[in-house]
Design an enzyme around this catalytic site. Structure first.
Site, short mmCIF file in Angstrom:
data_model
loop_
_atom_site.label_atom_id
_atom_site.label_comp_id
_atom_site.label_asym_id
_atom_site.label_seq_id
_atom_site.Cartn_x
_atom_site.Cartn_y
_atom_site.Cartn_z
N SER A 12 32.60 17.67 21.59
CA SER A 12 33.66 17.54 22.57
C SER A 12 33.20 17.55 23.94
O SER A 12 32.32 18.22 24.71
CB SER A 12 35.16 18.06 22.35
N ASP A 13 34.24 16.81 24.42
CA ASP A 13 33.62 16.73 26.52
C ASP A 13 34.67 16.15 26.53
O ASP A 13 36.22 16.02 26.05
CB ASP A 13 32.97 15.43 26.47
N GLN A 14 35.47 17.11 27.95
CA GLN A 14 36.51 17.04 28.38
C GLN A 14 36.59 17.07 30.01
O GLN A 14 35.85 17.49 29.59
CB GLN A 14 37.22 18.98 28.00
N SER A 62 37.97 15.02 24.57
CA SER A 62 37.61 13.72 23.46
C SER A 62 36.69 14.68 21.85
O SER A 62 36.10 16.21 22.32
CB SER A 62 35.96 12.73 23.78
#
Length: 200
Positions: free
Chosen positions: A66-68, A109
């Site tokens: 995940s990324d943010q 994501s």
């Protein structure tokens, strides 16, 4: 099948623990620089996939990545400012002062990579936070109490940061912390993993 979380974030680990699944963690070494002309959605989509693929070089199974990023609307939607990690008290004061009375959108994501069959599923979800009108003293006091200098946007929503907001807008509050669990459950089901009956 092994489940691997491609993150060293204690917050993401805590969220994944909610599902009662056994998992291991591995923090990928990925360049998180934003490419020229890349939108926040494009950035987090690419980085989640990059992280999953990097971990897949060392581990077999289902890899969750995940990324943010947090973005501050300019009112027009054309030049949204990406809010990074402030690192210092002074930068955090500047960030929160800019956010006061405005809406910040978190773009998160989620990627699930199955190393057995090569399937890769990636989604991007948004969650909006509406800030209260904050006084300088309130901002300073908040930062001294929580010291969120390694958090994008200069706050921890799972802590005292909730006191900064007037409203939250989104379908999954876990997205704000960094891992969209509702979407993750669906992605796992697509790979044959039923959370409510799984022994993974």
């Amino acid at each position: 099948m092994s489940l691997i979380l491609a993150s060293s974030s204690p917050f993401r680990q805590e969220l994944l623990n909610k599902l009662g699944l056994a998992f291991s963690t591995h923090s990928p070494d990925v360049d998180e620089s934003r490419n020229s002309g890349e939108s926040p959605k494009q950035l987090v989509y690419r980085l989640a996939q990059d992280k999953a693929k990097e971990v897949a070089k060392l581990h077999q199974g289902l890899i969750i990545a995940s990324d943010q990023v947090a973005t501050l609307q300019d009112g027009q939607g054309a030049n949204d400012q990406v809010l990074g990690k402030p690192h210092t008290h002074e930068n955090a004061i500047k960030q929160l002062s800019e956010c006061s009375g405005k809406t910040v959108t978190f773009v998160t994501s989620l990627c699930l990579l199955n190393t057995t069959n090569g399937n890769i599923q990636t989604i991007v979800e948004t969650f909006k936070v509406v800030f209260r009108q904050l006084k300088s003293e309130q901002i300073d006091n908040y930062l001294k109490k929580e010291q969120p200098y390694n958090c994008a946007g200069s706050f921890k929503s799972e802590g005292l940061g909730i006191s900064l907001f007037s409203a939250l807008e989104g379908k999954d509050p876990n997205t704000l912390i960094g891992l969209p669990l509702i979407q993750l459950i669906q992605l796992l089901e697509n790979e044959g993993i039923d959370i409510l009956s799984s022994d993974i």
